[in-house]
Design an enzyme around this catalytic site. Structure first.
Site, PDB file in Angstrom:
ATOM      1  N   SER A  53      25.715  54.768  50.754  1.00  5.75           N
ATOM      2  CA  SER A  53      26.397  53.480  50.889  1.00  5.75           C
ATOM      3  C   SER A  53      27.432  53.454  52.006  1.00  5.75           C
ATOM      4  O   SER A  53      27.760  52.389  52.522  1.00  5.75           O
ATOM      5  CB  SER A  53      27.057  53.096  49.563  1.00  5.75           C
ATOM      6  OG  SER A  53      27.940  54.116  49.117  1.00  5.75           O
ATOM      7  N   HIS A 283      34.882  51.589  50.278  1.00  7.39           N
ATOM      8  CA  HIS A 283      33.820  51.680  51.288  1.00  7.39           C
ATOM      9  C   HIS A 283      34.294  51.044  52.606  1.00  7.39           C
ATOM     10  O   HIS A 283      35.233  50.252  52.613  1.00  7.39           O
ATOM     11  CB  HIS A 283      32.553  50.972  50.813  1.00  7.39           C
ATOM     12  CG  HIS A 283      31.753  51.759  49.833  1.00  7.39           C
ATOM     13  ND1 HIS A 283      32.116  51.890  48.513  1.00  7.39           N
ATOM     14  CD2 HIS A 283      30.614  52.479  49.976  1.00  7.39           C
ATOM     15  CE1 HIS A 283      31.230  52.645  47.884  1.00  7.39           C
ATOM     16  NE2 HIS A 283      30.311  53.019  48.745  1.00  7.39           N
TER      17      HIS A 283
END
Length: 304
Positions: A53, A283
Protein backbone atom coordinates in the site's frame (compact mmCIF):
# COMPACT_ATOMS: atom_id res chain seq x y z
CA UNK A 1 -8.15 -17.30 -81.82
CA UNK A 2 -4.52 -17.97 -80.72
CA UNK A 3 -3.80 -17.10 -77.09
CA UNK A 4 -0.65 -15.18 -77.98
CA UNK A 5 -2.24 -12.63 -80.42
CA UNK A 6 -4.65 -9.75 -79.67
CA UNK A 7 -6.71 -8.84 -82.80
CA UNK A 8 -6.71 -5.06 -82.23
CA UNK A 9 -3.27 -4.40 -80.83
CA UNK A 10 -1.78 -7.05 -83.12
CA UNK A 11 1.04 -7.81 -80.70
CA UNK A 12 1.83 -10.88 -78.63
CA UNK A 13 -0.12 -11.23 -75.40
CA UNK A 14 1.43 -13.73 -73.03
CA UNK A 15 0.15 -14.99 -69.71
CA UNK A 16 3.47 -14.39 -67.89
CA UNK A 17 3.51 -10.50 -67.92
CA UNK A 18 -0.11 -10.47 -66.81
CA UNK A 19 0.73 -12.78 -63.93
CA UNK A 20 3.68 -10.65 -62.85
CA UNK A 21 1.56 -7.50 -62.90
CA UNK A 22 -1.22 -9.22 -60.91
CA UNK A 23 1.17 -10.49 -58.24
CA UNK A 24 2.87 -7.08 -57.98
CA UNK A 25 -0.50 -5.46 -57.43
CA UNK A 26 -1.36 -7.93 -54.68
CA UNK A 27 1.89 -7.57 -52.70
CA UNK A 28 1.13 -4.16 -51.04
CA UNK A 29 -2.32 -5.34 -50.04
CA UNK A 30 -0.91 -8.56 -48.59
CA UNK A 31 1.74 -6.68 -46.62
CA UNK A 32 -0.89 -4.31 -45.26
CA UNK A 33 -3.02 -7.24 -44.17
CA UNK A 34 -0.06 -8.82 -42.40
CA UNK A 35 0.68 -5.56 -40.60
CA UNK A 36 -2.89 -5.39 -39.36
CA UNK A 37 -2.77 -9.00 -38.19
CA UNK A 38 0.46 -8.51 -36.16
CA UNK A 39 1.61 -8.65 -33.45
CA UNK A 40 1.09 -12.26 -32.45
CA UNK A 41 1.46 -11.23 -28.79
CA UNK A 42 1.17 -7.92 -26.97
CA UNK A 43 4.34 -5.95 -26.40
CA UNK A 44 5.87 -6.57 -22.98
CA UNK A 45 5.54 -3.72 -20.48
CA UNK A 46 8.63 -1.57 -20.15
CA UNK A 47 7.97 -0.88 -16.45
CA UNK A 48 6.42 -3.15 -13.82
CA UNK A 49 5.56 -1.77 -10.36
CA UNK A 50 5.40 -4.28 -7.49
CA UNK A 51 4.58 -3.73 -3.85
CA UNK A 52 2.21 -2.92 -1.02
CA UNK A 53 0.00 0.00 0.00
CA UNK A 54 2.91 2.42 0.41
CA UNK A 55 3.35 2.03 -3.34
CA UNK A 56 -0.30 1.59 -4.35
CA UNK A 57 -1.53 4.85 -2.82
CA UNK A 58 -4.85 3.87 -1.18
CA UNK A 59 -7.63 6.50 -1.12
CA UNK A 60 -5.69 8.87 -3.37
CA UNK A 61 -7.95 9.67 -6.36
CA UNK A 62 -8.40 8.13 -8.89
CA UNK A 63 -8.80 4.38 -8.37
CA UNK A 64 -7.43 1.95 -10.95
CA UNK A 65 -7.52 -1.84 -10.84
CA UNK A 66 -9.23 -3.81 -8.06
CA UNK A 67 -10.80 -1.42 -5.55
CA UNK A 68 -9.54 -3.53 -2.64
CA UNK A 69 -5.94 -3.03 -3.80
CA UNK A 70 -6.27 0.71 -3.21
CA UNK A 71 -4.29 1.44 -6.37
CA UNK A 72 -4.21 5.09 -7.44
CA UNK A 73 -3.51 6.69 -10.79
CA UNK A 74 -1.35 9.13 -8.81
CA UNK A 75 0.79 6.66 -6.91
CA UNK A 76 4.54 6.90 -7.37
CA UNK A 77 4.57 4.30 -10.16
CA UNK A 78 2.22 6.32 -12.36
CA UNK A 79 4.00 9.57 -11.52
CA UNK A 80 7.38 7.97 -12.23
CA UNK A 81 6.25 6.54 -15.57
CA UNK A 82 5.09 10.02 -16.54
CA UNK A 83 8.38 11.63 -15.50
CA UNK A 84 10.45 9.06 -17.37
CA UNK A 85 8.21 9.01 -20.42
CA UNK A 86 7.65 5.26 -20.08
CA UNK A 87 5.08 4.07 -22.59
CA UNK A 88 4.19 0.75 -20.98
CA UNK A 89 3.44 0.60 -17.24
CA UNK A 90 1.96 -2.46 -15.55
CA UNK A 91 1.11 -1.53 -11.96
CA UNK A 92 0.26 -4.54 -9.79
CA UNK A 93 0.86 -2.90 -6.40
CA UNK A 94 -1.79 -3.85 -3.86
CA UNK A 95 -2.68 -2.91 -0.30
CA UNK A 96 -1.96 -5.74 2.10
CA UNK A 97 0.64 -7.38 -0.12
CA UNK A 98 3.51 -9.22 1.54
CA UNK A 99 6.54 -10.99 0.11
CA UNK A 100 4.54 -14.21 -0.36
CA UNK A 101 2.17 -12.42 -2.73
CA UNK A 102 4.91 -12.05 -5.28
CA UNK A 103 4.42 -15.73 -6.13
CA UNK A 104 1.02 -16.50 -4.56
CA UNK A 105 -2.46 -15.05 -5.22
CA UNK A 106 -3.58 -12.45 -2.69
CA UNK A 107 -7.02 -12.74 -1.12
CA UNK A 108 -8.65 -9.32 -1.12
CA UNK A 109 -11.25 -7.85 1.21
CA UNK A 110 -13.19 -4.61 1.34
CA UNK A 111 -14.86 -3.39 4.53
CA UNK A 112 -14.29 -6.86 5.99
CA UNK A 113 -16.00 -8.62 3.08
CA UNK A 114 -14.24 -10.90 0.55
CA UNK A 115 -13.42 -9.02 -2.66
CA UNK A 116 -11.82 -11.61 -4.90
CA UNK A 117 -8.15 -12.28 -5.43
CA UNK A 118 -5.20 -10.56 -7.05
CA UNK A 119 -2.86 -12.72 -9.16
CA UNK A 120 0.74 -13.22 -8.02
CA UNK A 121 2.53 -9.97 -8.71
CA UNK A 122 5.41 -11.76 -10.44
CA UNK A 123 2.97 -12.74 -13.21
CA UNK A 124 3.51 -9.23 -14.60
CA UNK A 125 7.25 -9.74 -15.14
CA UNK A 126 8.70 -10.88 -18.46
CA UNK A 127 12.17 -11.28 -19.93
CA UNK A 128 11.56 -8.00 -21.81
CA UNK A 129 10.76 -5.89 -18.73
CA UNK A 130 13.19 -2.96 -18.54
CA UNK A 131 12.36 -1.36 -15.17
CA UNK A 132 10.99 -2.81 -11.93
CA UNK A 133 10.18 -0.93 -8.73
CA UNK A 134 9.46 -2.71 -5.47
CA UNK A 135 8.22 -1.55 -2.08
CA UNK A 136 7.58 -4.42 0.32
CA UNK A 137 8.04 -5.34 3.98
CA UNK A 138 5.48 -3.32 5.92
CA UNK A 139 2.99 -6.19 5.99
CA UNK A 140 5.58 -8.89 6.63
CA UNK A 141 6.67 -6.99 9.73
CA UNK A 142 3.17 -5.79 10.69
CA UNK A 143 4.37 -2.25 11.33
CA UNK A 144 1.11 -0.51 10.43
CA UNK A 145 -0.79 -2.73 12.86
CA UNK A 146 1.80 -2.07 15.54
CA UNK A 147 1.46 1.67 15.01
CA UNK A 148 -2.32 1.40 15.30
CA UNK A 149 -1.89 -0.36 18.64
CA UNK A 150 0.35 2.44 19.88
CA UNK A 151 -2.32 5.14 20.04
CA UNK A 152 -2.15 6.65 23.52
CA UNK A 153 -4.67 9.33 24.47
CA UNK A 154 -3.10 10.01 27.87
CA UNK A 155 0.38 11.50 28.25
CA UNK A 156 0.92 9.28 31.26
CA UNK A 157 -0.14 6.06 29.53
CA UNK A 158 1.99 2.95 29.30
CA UNK A 159 4.42 3.12 26.38
CA UNK A 160 3.48 0.83 23.54
CA UNK A 161 7.09 -0.25 23.25
CA UNK A 162 6.80 -2.24 26.46
CA UNK A 163 3.96 -4.33 25.00
CA UNK A 164 6.24 -5.53 22.22
CA UNK A 165 9.32 -6.06 24.38
CA UNK A 166 9.25 -9.21 26.43
CA UNK A 167 12.26 -10.39 28.38
CA UNK A 168 14.33 -7.68 26.78
CA UNK A 169 13.52 -9.02 23.29
CA UNK A 170 12.00 -6.61 20.75
CA UNK A 171 9.35 -8.65 18.94
CA UNK A 172 9.12 -6.19 16.04
CA UNK A 173 12.89 -6.33 15.56
CA UNK A 174 12.55 -10.12 15.37
CA UNK A 175 9.91 -9.80 12.65
CA UNK A 176 12.18 -7.48 10.68
CA UNK A 177 15.07 -9.92 10.98
CA UNK A 178 12.80 -12.73 9.74
CA UNK A 179 11.68 -10.57 6.79
CA UNK A 180 15.18 -10.01 5.41
CA UNK A 181 15.76 -13.52 3.94
CA UNK A 182 12.25 -13.40 2.45
CA UNK A 183 13.19 -10.19 0.67
CA UNK A 184 16.36 -11.84 -0.62
CA UNK A 185 14.24 -14.59 -2.19
CA UNK A 186 11.95 -11.98 -3.78
CA UNK A 187 14.89 -10.13 -5.33
CA UNK A 188 16.27 -13.41 -6.70
CA UNK A 189 12.85 -14.07 -8.23
CA UNK A 190 12.75 -10.67 -9.92
CA UNK A 191 16.18 -11.21 -11.45
CA UNK A 192 15.21 -14.66 -12.73
CA UNK A 193 12.05 -13.38 -14.41
CA UNK A 194 13.33 -10.03 -15.66
CA UNK A 195 17.07 -10.52 -16.21
CA UNK A 196 17.54 -7.31 -18.21
CA UNK A 197 15.56 -5.01 -15.92
CA UNK A 198 16.86 -2.15 -13.82
CA UNK A 199 15.48 -2.99 -10.36
CA UNK A 200 14.73 -0.24 -7.86
CA UNK A 201 13.89 -1.15 -4.27
CA UNK A 202 12.53 1.63 -2.08
CA UNK A 203 12.63 2.04 1.65
CA UNK A 204 9.81 3.57 3.69
CA UNK A 205 9.65 7.24 4.60
CA UNK A 206 9.86 9.36 7.72
CA UNK A 207 6.52 8.81 9.43
CA UNK A 208 7.11 10.82 12.60
CA UNK A 209 9.82 13.23 13.68
CA UNK A 210 12.11 12.54 16.69
CA UNK A 211 10.09 12.83 19.89
CA UNK A 212 6.81 12.81 17.97
CA UNK A 213 4.14 15.47 18.40
CA UNK A 214 1.64 14.16 20.93
CA UNK A 215 -1.34 14.77 20.91
CA UNK A 216 -1.46 15.80 17.23
CA UNK A 217 -0.15 12.32 16.46
CA UNK A 218 -1.25 10.46 19.60
CA UNK A 219 1.79 8.33 20.39
CA UNK A 220 4.11 8.99 23.32
CA UNK A 221 7.57 10.43 22.56
CA UNK A 222 9.30 7.17 23.46
CA UNK A 223 6.96 5.27 21.14
CA UNK A 224 7.42 7.78 18.32
CA UNK A 225 11.15 7.14 18.40
CA UNK A 226 10.69 3.38 18.73
CA UNK A 227 8.23 3.19 15.82
CA UNK A 228 10.37 5.24 13.47
CA UNK A 229 13.41 3.32 14.70
CA UNK A 230 11.66 0.10 13.66
CA UNK A 231 10.97 1.57 10.21
CA UNK A 232 14.63 2.53 9.98
CA UNK A 233 15.68 -1.00 10.97
CA UNK A 234 13.51 -2.40 8.19
CA UNK A 235 14.96 0.14 5.74
CA UNK A 236 18.47 -1.01 6.66
CA UNK A 237 17.51 -4.61 5.88
CA UNK A 238 16.03 -3.54 2.54
CA UNK A 239 19.16 -1.54 1.69
CA UNK A 240 21.43 -4.47 2.53
CA UNK A 241 19.54 -6.85 0.31
CA UNK A 242 19.33 -4.39 -2.57
CA UNK A 243 23.10 -3.92 -2.43
CA UNK A 244 23.74 -7.66 -2.16
CA UNK A 245 21.69 -8.24 -5.32
CA UNK A 246 23.22 -5.37 -7.31
CA UNK A 247 19.99 -3.38 -7.29
CA UNK A 248 19.26 0.29 -6.61
CA UNK A 249 18.07 1.23 -3.12
CA UNK A 250 16.10 4.46 -2.67
CA UNK A 251 16.29 6.12 0.76
CA UNK A 252 13.03 7.96 1.47
CA UNK A 253 13.72 8.89 5.11
CA UNK A 254 16.39 11.53 4.52
CA UNK A 255 14.46 13.55 1.89
CA UNK A 256 11.28 13.21 3.98
CA UNK A 257 12.69 15.39 6.79
CA UNK A 258 10.21 18.17 7.47
CA UNK A 259 7.42 16.27 5.72
CA UNK A 260 6.35 13.74 8.36
CA UNK A 261 2.87 13.34 9.85
CA UNK A 262 3.56 16.04 12.46
CA UNK A 263 3.79 18.78 9.85
CA UNK A 264 1.16 21.16 8.46
CA UNK A 265 -1.16 19.67 5.82
CA UNK A 266 0.59 21.62 3.07
CA UNK A 267 4.00 20.22 4.05
CA UNK A 268 3.36 16.60 5.00
CA UNK A 269 4.02 13.68 2.68
CA UNK A 270 2.72 11.09 5.13
CA UNK A 271 -0.59 11.17 6.95
CA UNK A 272 -1.17 10.50 10.63
CA UNK A 273 -4.01 8.62 12.27
CA UNK A 274 -6.53 11.22 11.03
CA UNK A 275 -5.62 12.16 7.45
CA UNK A 276 -5.80 15.80 6.42
CA UNK A 277 -5.96 14.96 2.71
CA UNK A 278 -7.36 12.18 0.54
CA UNK A 279 -5.13 9.31 1.65
CA UNK A 280 -5.19 6.34 4.01
CA UNK A 281 -4.08 6.81 7.63
CA UNK A 282 -0.36 6.21 8.18
CA UNK A 283 0.26 6.24 4.41
CA UNK A 284 1.69 8.66 1.85
CA UNK A 285 -0.64 11.27 0.41
CA UNK A 286 -0.56 12.43 -3.21
CA UNK A 287 2.18 14.95 -2.49
CA UNK A 288 4.23 12.18 -0.91
CA UNK A 289 3.76 9.85 -3.86
CA UNK A 290 4.68 12.64 -6.28
CA UNK A 291 7.82 13.40 -4.33
CA UNK A 292 8.77 9.74 -4.09
CA UNK A 293 8.52 9.60 -7.89
CA UNK A 294 10.68 12.72 -8.18
CA UNK A 295 13.33 11.22 -5.87
CA UNK A 296 13.38 7.89 -7.70
CA UNK A 297 13.51 9.57 -11.11
CA UNK A 298 16.39 11.78 -9.97
CA UNK A 299 18.43 8.81 -8.88
CA UNK A 300 17.67 6.82 -12.03
CA UNK A 301 18.67 9.73 -14.25
CA UNK A 302 21.82 10.46 -12.22
CA UNK A 303 23.11 6.88 -12.49
CA UNK A 304 22.59 5.35 -15.91
Amino acid sequence: MPLTTHPRLRRPLTARPLLRRSVAALVPAALAALALAAPARAAAPAYVALGDSMASGPLIPDITGPVACGRSTHNYAHELASRLGVAGLTDVTCSGAATKHMTEPQSLSLAGQPAGTAPPQFDALTADTKLVTLTIGGNDTGLVGVAQNCVNLLPTGTPCKTKYTQGGVDQVAQRIDAFEPKLSTVLDGIRQRAPEARVVVTGYGLYIKPGGCWPAVPVLPVDADWLQGSVNRMNAAIARQAAAHGMTYIDLVTPSAGHDACQAPSAKWLEGYVPTSAAAPLHPNRTGEENYARIIAGQLQAVR
